[in-house]
Design a protein around this motif. Structure first.
Motif, mmCIF file in Angstrom:
data_model
loop_
_atom_site.group_PDB
_atom_site.id
_atom_site.type_symbol
_atom_site.label_atom_id
_atom_site.label_comp_id
_atom_site.label_asym_id
_atom_site.label_seq_id
_atom_site.Cartn_x
_atom_site.Cartn_y
_atom_site.Cartn_z
ATOM 1 N N ALA A 7 0.832 -1.207 0.000
ATOM 2 C CA ALA A 7 0.000 0.000 0.000
ATOM 3 C C ALA A 7 0.865 1.254 0.000
ATOM 4 O O ALA A 7 0.596 2.205 -0.740
ATOM 5 N N PHE A 12 -0.244 4.946 -1.064
ATOM 6 C CA PHE A 12 -1.193 5.107 0.040
ATOM 7 C C PHE A 12 -0.429 5.598 1.258
ATOM 8 O O PHE A 12 0.642 5.087 1.563
ATOM 9 N N PHE A 15 -0.721 3.563 7.470
ATOM 10 C CA PHE A 15 -1.830 3.380 8.390
ATOM 11 C C PHE A 15 -1.469 4.007 9.727
ATOM 12 O O PHE A 15 -0.314 4.014 10.127
ATOM 13 N N ASP A 19 -6.069 2.892 13.252
ATOM 14 C CA ASP A 19 -6.796 2.149 12.216
ATOM 15 C C ASP A 19 -7.027 0.722 12.687
ATOM 16 O O ASP A 19 -6.104 0.065 13.181
ATOM 17 N N ASP A 23 -10.171 -2.390 8.917
ATOM 18 C CA ASP A 23 -9.977 -1.322 7.942
ATOM 19 C C ASP A 23 -8.717 -1.555 7.108
ATOM 20 O O ASP A 23 -8.709 -1.302 5.900
ATOM 21 N N LYS A 24 -7.660 -2.041 7.741
ATOM 22 C CA LYS A 24 -6.419 -2.321 7.018
ATOM 23 C C LYS A 24 -6.623 -3.435 5.995
ATOM 24 O O LYS A 24 -6.190 -3.323 4.846
ATOM 25 N N GLU A 26 -9.436 -4.411 4.591
ATOM 26 C CA GLU A 26 -10.295 -3.946 3.504
ATOM 27 C C GLU A 26 -9.540 -3.026 2.550
ATOM 28 O O GLU A 26 -9.671 -3.130 1.330
ATOM 29 N N CYS A 27 -8.727 -2.142 3.078
ATOM 30 C CA CYS A 27 -7.957 -1.221 2.249
ATOM 31 C C CYS A 27 -6.976 -1.969 1.348
ATOM 32 O O CYS A 27 -6.910 -1.721 0.146
ATOM 33 N N ARG A 30 -8.823 -3.951 -1.335
ATOM 34 C CA ARG A 30 -9.340 -3.095 -2.412
ATOM 35 C C ARG A 30 -8.219 -2.581 -3.318
ATOM 36 O O ARG A 30 -8.397 -2.487 -4.537
ATOM 37 N N LEU A 31 -7.065 -2.257 -2.748
ATOM 38 C CA LEU A 31 -5.927 -1.840 -3.582
ATOM 39 C C LEU A 31 -5.493 -2.965 -4.519
ATOM 40 O O LEU A 31 -5.283 -2.748 -5.716
#
Length: 71
Positions: A7, A12, A15, A19, A23-24, A26-27, A30-31
């Motif tokens: 990331a 990005f 983090f 966080d 959330d990590k 999912e991020c 998605r990346l």
């Protein structure tokens, strides 16, 4: 963590300590899906466990064949 390093290399911001792990995950998921490095889950199946599984498979494929985690 490999996902966090990806990331960061992707541009990005890092983090923060506040966080959540969810959330990590999912991020990073998605990346990787956006960059077409993993196959995205169907829209109704994007739950945390499925995302973690996708990340585990992606990481497994990044490890050398003789890595101790693969034994």
């Amino acid at each position: 963590m490999v996902g966090e390093a990806y990331a960061k290399n992707r541009g990005f911001n890092t983090f923060s300590a506040t966080d959540s792990a969810k959330d990590k995950v999912e991020c990073i998921y998605r990346l990787l899906a956006n960059d077409k490095l993993i196959t995205p889950l169907p829209a109704g199946s994007e739950d945390l466990l499925s995302m973690k599984h996708k990340l585990a498979v992606w990481l497994k494929n990044k490890l050398p064949k003789d890595h101790p985690l693969l034994k």
